[in-house]
Design a protein around this motif. Structure first.
Motif, mmCIF file in Angstrom:
data_model
loop_
_atom_site.group_PDB
_atom_site.id
_atom_site.type_symbol
_atom_site.label_atom_id
_atom_site.label_comp_id
_atom_site.label_asym_id
_atom_site.label_seq_id
_atom_site.Cartn_x
_atom_site.Cartn_y
_atom_site.Cartn_z
ATOM 1 N N GLY A 67 0.808 -1.201 0.000
ATOM 2 C CA GLY A 67 0.000 0.000 0.000
ATOM 3 C C GLY A 67 0.842 1.251 0.000
ATOM 4 O O GLY A 67 0.504 2.248 -0.626
ATOM 5 N N LEU A 68 1.972 1.213 0.697
ATOM 6 C CA LEU A 68 2.881 2.351 0.703
ATOM 7 C C LEU A 68 3.641 2.452 -0.608
ATOM 8 O O LEU A 68 3.975 3.539 -1.062
ATOM 9 C CB LEU A 68 3.871 2.219 1.868
ATOM 10 C CG LEU A 68 3.295 2.464 3.263
ATOM 11 C CD1 LEU A 68 4.328 2.051 4.308
ATOM 12 C CD2 LEU A 68 2.916 3.910 3.440
ATOM 13 N N ALA A 69 3.950 1.284 -1.205
ATOM 14 C CA ALA A 69 4.773 1.282 -2.411
ATOM 15 C C ALA A 69 4.002 1.724 -3.643
ATOM 16 O O ALA A 69 4.567 2.320 -4.554
ATOM 17 C CB ALA A 69 5.352 -0.116 -2.643
ATOM 18 N N LEU B 26 8.420 -1.315 7.993
ATOM 19 C CA LEU B 26 8.262 -1.038 6.566
ATOM 20 C C LEU B 26 8.963 -2.086 5.715
ATOM 21 O O LEU B 26 9.366 -1.823 4.585
ATOM 22 C CB LEU B 26 8.813 0.357 6.239
ATOM 23 C CG LEU B 26 8.227 1.520 7.038
ATOM 24 C CD1 LEU B 26 8.915 2.823 6.647
ATOM 25 C CD2 LEU B 26 6.724 1.623 6.837
ATOM 26 N N ALA B 27 9.115 -3.292 6.253
ATOM 27 C CA ALA B 27 9.758 -4.392 5.530
ATOM 28 C C ALA B 27 8.884 -5.631 5.619
ATOM 29 O O ALA B 27 8.137 -5.812 6.590
ATOM 30 C CB ALA B 27 11.146 -4.683 6.097
ATOM 31 N N SER B 28 8.976 -6.475 4.620
ATOM 32 C CA SER B 28 8.197 -7.698 4.633
ATOM 33 C C SER B 28 8.927 -8.787 3.863
ATOM 34 O O SER B 28 9.584 -8.521 2.853
ATOM 35 C CB SER B 28 6.816 -7.469 4.011
ATOM 36 O OG SER B 28 6.060 -8.669 4.021
ATOM 37 N N VAL B 29 8.804 -10.025 4.367
ATOM 38 C CA VAL B 29 9.319 -11.203 3.678
ATOM 39 C C VAL B 29 8.146 -11.845 2.957
ATOM 40 O O VAL B 29 7.186 -12.299 3.582
ATOM 41 C CB VAL B 29 9.958 -12.192 4.669
ATOM 42 C CG1 VAL B 29 10.428 -13.448 3.936
ATOM 43 C CG2 VAL B 29 11.126 -11.532 5.400
ATOM 44 N N ARG C 198 11.144 -3.626 0.975
ATOM 45 C CA ARG C 198 11.304 -2.702 2.090
ATOM 46 C C ARG C 198 11.318 -1.266 1.590
ATOM 47 O O ARG C 198 11.842 -0.982 0.502
ATOM 48 C CB ARG C 198 12.629 -2.995 2.803
ATOM 49 C CG ARG C 198 12.912 -2.189 4.068
ATOM 50 C CD ARG C 198 14.222 -2.655 4.683
ATOM 51 N NE ARG C 198 14.406 -2.193 6.047
ATOM 52 C CZ ARG C 198 15.282 -1.270 6.421
ATOM 53 N NH1 ARG C 198 16.068 -0.701 5.509
ATOM 54 N NH2 ARG C 198 15.391 -0.907 7.675
ATOM 55 N N LEU C 199 10.750 -0.378 2.368
ATOM 56 C CA LEU C 199 10.983 1.047 2.164
ATOM 57 C C LEU C 199 12.273 1.386 2.905
ATOM 58 O O LEU C 199 12.296 1.487 4.133
ATOM 59 C CB LEU C 199 9.810 1.878 2.673
ATOM 60 C CG LEU C 199 8.573 1.882 1.774
ATOM 61 C CD1 LEU C 199 7.421 2.600 2.437
ATOM 62 C CD2 LEU C 199 8.886 2.519 0.427
ATOM 63 N N ASP C 200 13.352 1.534 2.152
ATOM 64 C CA ASP C 200 14.677 1.713 2.748
ATOM 65 C C ASP C 200 14.990 3.177 3.045
ATOM 66 O O ASP C 200 15.909 3.466 3.811
ATOM 67 C CB ASP C 200 15.741 1.136 1.802
ATOM 68 C CG ASP C 200 17.089 1.007 2.470
ATOM 69 O OD1 ASP C 200 17.147 0.420 3.569
ATOM 70 O OD2 ASP C 200 18.082 1.508 1.905
ATOM 71 N N ARG C 201 14.282 4.083 2.420
ATOM 72 C CA ARG C 201 14.343 5.509 2.739
ATOM 73 C C ARG C 201 12.908 6.033 2.727
ATOM 74 O O ARG C 201 12.163 5.819 1.779
ATOM 75 C CB ARG C 201 15.176 6.305 1.711
ATOM 76 C CG ARG C 201 16.610 5.859 1.549
ATOM 77 C CD ARG C 201 17.480 6.285 2.712
ATOM 78 N NE ARG C 201 18.877 6.061 2.401
ATOM 79 C CZ ARG C 201 19.516 4.915 2.577
ATOM 80 N NH1 ARG C 201 18.860 3.870 3.067
ATOM 81 N NH2 ARG C 201 20.793 4.789 2.272
ATOM 82 N N LEU C 202 12.559 6.725 3.767
ATOM 83 C CA LEU C 202 11.253 7.373 3.836
ATOM 84 C C LEU C 202 11.367 8.478 4.882
ATOM 85 O O LEU C 202 11.169 8.264 6.067
ATOM 86 C CB LEU C 202 10.154 6.378 4.228
ATOM 87 C CG LEU C 202 8.729 6.943 4.279
ATOM 88 C CD1 LEU C 202 8.288 7.442 2.910
ATOM 89 C CD2 LEU C 202 7.753 5.899 4.814
ATOM 90 N N SER D 294 12.866 -0.809 -2.101
ATOM 91 C CA SER D 294 13.799 -1.844 -2.521
ATOM 92 C C SER D 294 13.129 -3.201 -2.454
ATOM 93 O O SER D 294 12.499 -3.553 -1.444
ATOM 94 C CB SER D 294 15.053 -1.827 -1.629
ATOM 95 O OG SER D 294 15.945 -2.867 -1.979
ATOM 96 N N ALA D 295 13.257 -3.996 -3.525
ATOM 97 C CA ALA D 295 12.716 -5.352 -3.577
ATOM 98 C C ALA D 295 13.810 -6.292 -4.061
ATOM 99 O O ALA D 295 14.550 -5.970 -4.995
ATOM 100 C CB ALA D 295 11.501 -5.424 -4.496
ATOM 101 N N SER D 296 13.920 -7.462 -3.407
ATOM 102 C CA SER D 296 14.976 -8.414 -3.742
ATOM 103 C C SER D 296 14.406 -9.816 -3.888
ATOM 104 O O SER D 296 13.469 -10.207 -3.183
ATOM 105 C CB SER D 296 16.072 -8.431 -2.666
ATOM 106 O OG SER D 296 16.734 -7.193 -2.582
ATOM 107 N N ALA D 297 15.006 -10.575 -4.801
ATOM 108 C CA ALA D 297 14.700 -11.995 -4.968
ATOM 109 C C ALA D 297 16.020 -12.750 -4.967
ATOM 110 O O ALA D 297 16.919 -12.435 -5.751
ATOM 111 C CB ALA D 297 13.939 -12.240 -6.264
#
Length: 431
Positions: free
Chosen positions: A15-17, A126-129, A141-145, A90-93
């Motif tokens: 929702g934030l992204a 603000l991070a999720s797995v 994750r929202l790494d800067r906000l 930021s999103a990572s796989a």
């Protein structure tokens, strides 16, 4: 595909992204002079080789290969010449043989240096797995906000942000907020913390920086002073030399630091000393280095030599589980990502060689003086095309069994952890 069982926390992150994606992908909705958007897509590959007596061989993967894709979307805006907003998503796989091997043995992924983004300590979650199964991990994750306000005499910022302190080249004892590992490949963005930051710009040209990072107790979820940090750093500039003075309360410990950087006969000497009070005892850590630049054979060269003392480190070379259990101060700092070495005394040397206008070489050598083991890293950086960069290189450890870089003893007799050779490739595209 993303599982339908994604948690409520993940939904809140999306929702934030979504507004961020909306602004980045449709810039026509905002005036160009107001919003500035950019991004980076990065692919990284790591391949390692371990001896037959290594932990990974016992876990069924003595030659693991790890892949990671990361996307960072960034946007920001200034208004009224004083206010600004910064947002990084930021999103990572990750698909990792190493993670799968340690997970299969019952050990945590942190054993191979992978830490899943976790905001349990942060003021805001603000991070999720999204996926965490076997060797596959997907996170975002929202790494800067953050929002900032600046005047002539001061700058204030509140929210998720990153601060870097210290004068070290490879080792950073004064950088107590998410420092980079000495062998980190990607040092472009530090992980952000939820903080209040104030910088006072003095008329003399000196400045005072104050950082307050409130953190939560993992068990209760409540904000707790003993988990939080309050730090003040004063920088004084005079005659071409910079002096730093630091006082802090960090995870229930008092810290005091002194740093300097100065020109000396064409070279730059710099260093930091940090004293902490732990269980009634003073523990001193420090780093000092000398840097020099020259031209050789038509190539621009920069070289440095550095000495680092880890006051929490083990001096006798005994890195067994029993020895580590008797040194909780070291273990806690390693687990927090503040310290990355086991011994006490280290020497490091490195160079930057501008081989061509877009091609640079970075050889690095690190020696654990306590046990005589070595780690050498060779990195080549190429500005491949416009908006494309390429990093490639190798990590080569040397040392006897039982040493830090030769491989420390595991919990099973005759089994060792670490000490593997590895090569890496990283490709990044900016837009």
């Amino acid at each position: 595909m993303i599982s339908s069982s994604v948690s409520r926390a993940a939904g809140s992150i999306y929702g934030l992204a979504c507004p961020l994606f909306f602004l980045i992908l449709t810039p026509s909705l905002a005036a160009a002079e107001e919003w500035k958007s950019s991004g980076r897509t990065q692919y990284a590959l790591f391949h390692s080789r371990y001896d037959a007596d290594n932990f990974f061989a016992g876990a069924g993967s003595n030659s693991p290969t790890d892949h990671e894709i990361n996307v960072r979307l960034m946007t920001g805006r200034r208004w009224e010449d004083r206010w600004d907003t910064v947002i990084h998503y930021s999103a990572s796989a990750v698909s990792s043989d190493s993670i799968e091997a340690v997970r299969g043995s019952g050990a945590p992924p942190a054993m191979v240096g992978y830490r899943t983004p976790n905001d349990d300590e942060q003021l805001f979650n603000l991070a999720s797995v999204v996926t965490d199964d076997g060797g596959n991990v997907r996170t975002h994750r929202l790494d800067r906000l953050s929002v900032g306000y600046s005047e002539t005499a001061y700058v204030f910022r509140f929210g998720r942000h990153a601060v870097s302190w210290g004068n070290g080249v490879i080792f950073q004892p004064m950088d107590i907020f998410n420092p980079f590992s000495p062998t980190a490949i990607d040092k472009e963005y530090k992980s952000g913390d939820d903080m209040a930051y104030l910088q006072n710009l003095l008329a003399s040209g000196n400045d005072v920086q104050t950082v307050l990072i409130p953190r939560r107790d993992i068990t209760s979820g409540q904000l707790h002073a003993d988990e939080s940090s309050l730090a003040v750093k004063y920088r004084h500039t005079h005659g071409g030399a910079d002096i730093d003075l630091l006082v802090a309360r960090h995870y229930a410990e008092n810290l005091a630091g002194f740093g300097f950087a100065a020109d000396w006969k064409g070279a730059v000497i710099r260093g930091d000393l940090v004293n902490s009070r732990n269980n009634g005892k003073s523990i001193l850590s420090g780093v000092t280095s000398i840097n020099y630049s020259w031209v050789w054979g038509g190539y621009n060269m920069t070289g440095y030599a550095e000495y680092f003392r880890n006051g929490y480190g083990i001096i006798d070379g005994d890195y067994s589980a029993l020895a580590l259990s008797t040194n909780p101060a070291l273990v806690s700092r390693i687990s927090r990502g503040e310290v990355f070495t086991l011994g006490q005394d280290y020497l490091a040397a490195g160079m930057t060689i501008e081989w061509a206008p877009r091609w640079r070489l970075y050889p690095v050598l690190i020696n654990n003086m306590s046990d005589g083991s070595w780690l050498t890293q060779w990195v080549a950086s190429l500005d491949w095309k416009e908006d494309w960069t390429l990093l490639t290189g190798v990590n080569l450890p040397f040392g006897a069994k039982g040493t830090e870089y030769g491989g420390i003893e595991g919990t099973t007799p005759g089994e060792y952890i670490g000490g593997g050779k590895s090569l890496f490739l990283q490709i990044a595209c900016y837009f």
